[in-house]
Design a protein around this motif. Structure first.
Motif, short mmCIF file in Angstrom:
data_model
loop_
_atom_site.label_atom_id
_atom_site.label_comp_id
_atom_site.label_asym_id
_atom_site.label_seq_id
_atom_site.Cartn_x
_atom_site.Cartn_y
_atom_site.Cartn_z
N ASN A 1 2.17 -17.48 -106.01
CA ASN A 1 1.12 -17.17 -106.75
C ASN A 1 1.17 -15.65 -106.94
OD1 ASN A 1 -2.13 -16.83 -106.66
ND2 ASN A 1 -1.46 -18.68 -107.39
N ASP A 46 -6.49 -13.04 -110.10
CA ASP A 46 -6.61 -13.18 -108.74
C ASP A 46 -5.42 -13.97 -108.69
OD1 ASP A 46 -6.84 -14.66 -106.15
OD2 ASP A 46 -8.13 -15.82 -107.13
N ALA A 47 -4.19 -13.40 -108.21
CA ALA A 47 -2.88 -13.97 -107.85
C ALA A 47 -2.46 -13.89 -106.45
CB ALA A 47 -1.71 -13.52 -108.72
N LEU A 48 -3.58 -13.87 -105.58
CA LEU A 48 -3.59 -13.56 -104.05
C LEU A 48 -2.68 -14.99 -103.52
CD1 LEU A 48 -6.39 -11.63 -102.79
CD2 LEU A 48 -4.28 -10.94 -102.78
N TYR A 49 -3.53 -16.06 -103.67
CA TYR A 49 -3.13 -17.37 -102.96
C TYR A 49 -3.24 -18.50 -103.91
CZ TYR A 49 -2.83 -14.46 -98.63
OH TYR A 49 -2.61 -13.40 -98.17
N VAL A 69 -5.47 -17.23 -110.97
CA VAL A 69 -4.03 -18.13 -111.16
C VAL A 69 -3.83 -19.35 -110.25
CG1 VAL A 69 -1.58 -17.61 -110.95
CG2 VAL A 69 -3.01 -15.99 -111.72
N LEU A 102 -5.57 -21.51 -108.54
CA LEU A 102 -6.69 -21.71 -107.74
C LEU A 102 -7.43 -20.47 -107.59
CD1 LEU A 102 -5.45 -24.19 -105.21
CD2 LEU A 102 -7.41 -24.73 -106.61
N PRO A 103 -8.87 -20.30 -107.33
CA PRO A 103 -9.51 -19.09 -106.85
C PRO A 103 -8.96 -18.97 -105.52
CG PRO A 103 -11.07 -20.42 -107.76
CD PRO A 103 -9.79 -21.27 -107.97
N SER A 104 -8.42 -17.60 -104.96
CA SER A 104 -7.93 -17.59 -103.63
C SER A 104 -8.99 -17.83 -102.72
CB SER A 104 -7.47 -15.98 -103.60
OG SER A 104 -6.29 -15.85 -104.43
K LIG Z 1 -5.11 -17.54 -107.00
#
Ligand SMILES: [K+]
Ligand SMILES: NC(=O)C1=CN([C@@H]2O[C@H](COP(=O)(O)OP(=O)(O)OC[C@H]3O[C@@H](n4cnc5c(N)ncnc54)[C@H](O)[C@@H]3O)[C@@H](O)[C@H]2O)[C@@H](O)CC1
Ligand SMILES: Nc1ncnc2c1ncn2[C@@H]1O[C@H](COP(=O)(O)OP(=O)(O)O)[C@@H](O)[C@H]1O
Length: 500
Positions: free
Chosen positions: A59, A118-121, A150, A152-154
């Motif tokens: 992600n 948001d590309a955390l998880y 990205v 899913l919302p983390s």
């Molecule tokens: K995400």
């Protein structure tokens, strides 16, 4: 596009796509990054500073690709990360291809930016969001600034829609190939904002090997099974529905069900009324027929002799002891006859088995073709105690387990109604409106299901169709809706589907 893939199935789709070529994992990631960058450029053309928050997995890898593309497009981008990408991962390749500075997440201040990516998880979220990440999620949500997620919302579980620790409230979520259950189950659905499903080069035929069993409830699922009329039809061929009425002060619910069954296309509908409620019912019924029904034998004799196809029991019925006597008789083909295909149990008919659900489950599936149970949250908890309270199960898994346990199609109602069949198929409804939260709307739904069963639709298709049509009726009516309006909207709903 109506299949929903669990994160595990999505991982399998990725693997199959990579094995089949021509895209390798990094090519898929570049495609994913490109669709997100495109979505950002088209929706936020004038965005000022953009923060891209990159996690340790793929992600985060998507995030680095987006950062590179947006920078190339001339936007003002700053990347933040908590951990470096794993050795050997596609994310590491993406990070290496991004030549701008990457700051530590501790240095991220939401107030310095106008947009967060948001590309955390994504699919790999495996434990609750905590520590600095949780503080950041909460600060960004409180600031009200737009977030593009990205995949899913983390913080949202792709499998269940649950919020693990904390989750971004995204304005836009771009996911890949297919939605996941977490995009359509609450509370995840509300955290996603608008959802875009992007093609990143995974071929459709990977689904042949995955054979998904979970679907978003769209007409595609059931339209082919929808009854059609031939010129030589007659009213009993269009199906005869019986609806059990409660006592003299509780007759309205049965009439709502009856009217819904008629409006959805059943050729004949009869209200089975206790003697003391006969006059009240008579005063309110015109095309719908009325039959005095005193005993269990009266009911099953009528169903057998008048070739009733399906029945609704529960709305406004009260009398739990009578329900417990009626249900086994109604489910016994030797008593009700071959024509009787389906029984819908709602409201009091679910609660009646609260102390002895096995009585219902044992009777189910023995004879009748289709048993449909329509619990709302409270009724589900009462009837399926241990399944209902199991914190490891999502609403989807609860409905599926309940369908197997009861050998029935379950309509587990709510803002994200889940419809499950004993064979494992599950559909999640997404076209509902909170306007449906009005007394009696469940009674209408039960009647619609019975009306569909009476016209020969298989139980899962009847249930999914009824849930979708019911919600569409509410949406078309709009504010001010009361349950009585729902059956009256059905002609317009059916015409809207091209069913005339
Ligand atoms: K995400
Ligand atoms: N080829 C592919 O596999 C593709 C994957 N894509 C992206 O890859 C994502 C899935 O990648 P991954 O499987 O690497 O998963 P993620 O990137 O979602 O996260 C996995 C990593 O985060 C850690 N982790 C999970 N929850 C955590 C938490 N709460 N706190 C701290 N660490 C946590 C895990 O231990 C693991 O290291 C998708 O969501 C999608 O964005 C896209 O690039 C398209 C192609
Ligand atoms: N907030 C909501 N958003 C969307 N649909 C809802 C919401 N609340 C209830 N519904 C739907 O309204 C119907 C209510 O059914 P039920 O609770 O049995 O009501 P009643 O017993 O009054 O008939 C169900 O179809 C349910 O899915």
């Amino acid at each position: 596009m109506h299949e929903l893939l669990t994160p595990m199935e999505m991982g399998e789709a990725d693997r199959l796509a990579i094995a089949a070529g021509p895209c390798d994992g990094y090519a898929l990631m570049r495609n994913a990054g490109a669709v997100i960058a495109q979505a950002v450029l088209s929706r936020f053309p004038d965005a000022g500073r953009i923060a891209i928050l990159c996690g340790p997995g793929n992600n985060g890898g998507d995030g680095y690709v987006v950062a590179k593309l947006l920078e190339e497009a001339g936007l003002d981008v700053a990347c933040f990360r908590n951990h470096a990408p794993r050795e050997g991962s596609d994310a590491l390749l993406a990070a290496a291809d991004y030549h701008g500075p990457v700051h530590l997440l501790d240095n991220f201040t939401p107030g310095d930016f106008e947009l967060v990516i948001d590309a955390l998880y994504g699919a790999g979220l495996s434990r609750p969001i905590d520590g600095i990440e949780r503080l950041i999620v909460e600060a960004v949500n409180a600031s009200g600034m737009p977030v593009v997620a990205v995949d899913l919302p983390s913080g949202v579980s792709g499998a269940s829609g649950a919020v693990l620790g904390a989750a971004f409230e995204a304005m836009l979520t771009v996911t890949f190939f297919r939605k996941k259950p977490g995009h359509v189950l609450q509370p995840g659905r509300d955290r996603c904002g608008e959802i875009v499903v992007a093609d990143i080069g995974i071929r459709e035929n990977v689904l042949d090997a995955i054979t998904p069993q979970c679907f978003e409830n769209t007409p595609y699922l059931w339209l082919r099974a929808f009854p059609t009329l031939s010129n030589d039809t007659h009213k009993y061929r269009r199906g005869h529905v019986a609806v059990f009425s409660g006592g003299p002060t509780a007759t309205g619910a049965a009439r709502l069900s009856a009217r819904a069954a008629a409006r959805i296309g059943a050729g004949a509908v009869t209200v089975l009324s206790p003697p003391d409620a006969l006059l009240v019912n008579a005063a309110h019924l015109t095309s719908i027929m009325l039959r005095k029904t005193e005993s269990v034998a009266d009911a099953v004799d009528f169903i057998r002799d008048r070739k009733v196809f399906s029945a609704v029991l529960g709305p406004g019925f009260g009398d739990a002891a009578r329900i417990c006597a009626l249900v086994p008789a109604l489910l016994d083909r030797h008593q009700t006859g071959e024509a009787f295909k389906g029984l819908v149990l709602d409201a009091d008919a679910l609660t009646a088995f609260e102390d002895n659900p096995h009585m219902l489950f044992d009777a189910a599936g023995k004879h009748v073709d289709a048993l449909v149970l329509t619990p709302h949250e409270g009724e589900f908890q009462r009837l399926f105690g241990s399944i209902g309270v199991d914190p490891t199960l999502s609403k989807l898994e609860k409905a599926r387990a309940a369908a197997r346990r009861a050998n029935a199609v379950i309509i587990y109602k709510g803002p994200d109604t889940v419809i499950a069949a004993p064979d494992g198929r599950v559909a999640i409804n997404t076209n509902a409106t909170p306007l449906l939260a009005t007394a009696g709307s469940g009674d209408v739904l039960a009647g619609m299901v019975a009306g569909m069963l009476a016209q020969g639709m298989p139980a899962f298709e009847a249930a999914t169709a009824a849930v979708w049509l019911h919600a569409d009726a509410a949406k078309r009516f709009g504010p001010g809706l009361i349950a009585e309006d729902l059956p009256e909207m059905l002609p317009e709903v059916l015409v809207g589907l091209g069913l005339n």
